[in-house]
Scaffold this motif. Sequence first.
Motif, mmCIF file in Angstrom:
data_model
loop_
_atom_site.group_PDB
_atom_site.id
_atom_site.type_symbol
_atom_site.label_atom_id
_atom_site.label_comp_id
_atom_site.label_asym_id
_atom_site.label_seq_id
_atom_site.Cartn_x
_atom_site.Cartn_y
_atom_site.Cartn_z
ATOM 1 N N ARG A 110 -14.840 -9.583 -64.634
ATOM 2 C CA ARG A 110 -15.225 -10.463 -63.528
ATOM 3 C C ARG A 110 -15.744 -9.685 -62.242
ATOM 4 O O ARG A 110 -16.647 -10.095 -61.734
ATOM 5 N N ARG A 111 -14.758 -8.879 -62.109
ATOM 6 C CA ARG A 111 -15.237 -8.058 -60.623
ATOM 7 C C ARG A 111 -16.506 -7.135 -61.068
ATOM 8 O O ARG A 111 -17.057 -6.982 -60.223
ATOM 9 N N ARG A 114 -19.273 -9.454 -60.629
ATOM 10 C CA ARG A 114 -19.570 -9.793 -59.273
ATOM 11 C C ARG A 114 -20.253 -8.708 -58.467
ATOM 12 O O ARG A 114 -21.027 -8.636 -57.636
ATOM 13 N N GLU A 124 -23.588 -14.769 -52.238
ATOM 14 C CA GLU A 124 -22.286 -15.169 -53.004
ATOM 15 C C GLU A 124 -22.576 -15.267 -54.460
ATOM 16 O O GLU A 124 -23.572 -15.620 -55.038
ATOM 17 N N VAL A 125 -21.267 -14.918 -55.124
ATOM 18 C CA VAL A 125 -21.377 -15.066 -56.564
ATOM 19 C C VAL A 125 -20.251 -16.036 -57.096
ATOM 20 O O VAL A 125 -19.262 -15.825 -57.002
#
Length: 332
Positions: A110-111, A114, A124-125
């Motif tokens: 996820r990181r 992003r 923004e994500v």
Amino acid sequence: MNDIAVDLGTANTLVYVKGEGIVLNEPSVVAVEKSSGRVMAIGLEAKRMLGRTPEAIEAVRPLKDGVIADVDVTELMLRHFLKQVTAKRVFRIKPRVVVGVPSGITELERRAVRSSAMSAGAKEVFMVAEPMAAAIGVGLPVETPTGNMVIDIGGGTTEIAVIALAGIVSNTSIRVGGDEFDLAVVTFLRKNYNLLIGEPTAEAIKIQIGSAFDVGEEREMDVKGRDLVSGIPKTVYVNSQEIRECIQEPIQSVVEAVRRALEITPPELSSDIVDRGIVMTGGGALIRGLDRLLQHETNLPIHVDEEPLSCVVRGAGRILDDLQKYRTVLTL
């Protein structure tokens, strides 16, 4: 026109720009120089190199089985695709990006998603689970209490989700997809014809003559590869019946996963699925006869979307068009 939606898939990455529709559809492949780690090609150009590269260059697929196998290369690839899209357009302010990701994604992955979107210039994500995005892309009323079932067969995973009230009620995910079908074709030709073929050839066989169920139309094709005994190139003749038999194992895994998903579905939602049927999306939905096989095994109506390959990115695009309505389906 400042928002972008991305379907980060095992086989293909698709990008949607608000107000324009799908502007990019490229294979998720990166060609890297082994010694320096320098990127030689990304997307279609890199896919053409699969199985054809010299020793110094390696064509890799950074997403395997629906998850990010190589975080750094995925970041480079995503950044490249987003820059490709944003370079042709003037964004007055930094765009918001919605990315469709596998439902079983880890915090580290996820990181990575992003940070790569941010480094490509996103303000923004947001992330959305692929089965949810696919359901929205097909046009199912996901925010209502009515149960909707989606089978999303991608390159690396098959995700089966029952959706109601803008949430995933039950979710079954297996690491079987288009890649497993290709591998089954490679193994079959090696065992039965002593013929060695590469991934792109196996994919072409699957698309042209592959089927999951006897649809009453048999097809044949010539397959070229390397003879494992003599070591010289040769051509063999295969038909759709042989290919249907060789991909039965991964196909049965999908059927079993659908059965398991139906078993854990709450009874109230099960009655909705009986009425509404199941929607199939993803590239795997294009395999001839798979809808007929699932219908035969479950006694439920199976609907295949007209454009199953783009369901996830279309859904992510619809989320962008109405962020207020779909905000609950997003994760940061």
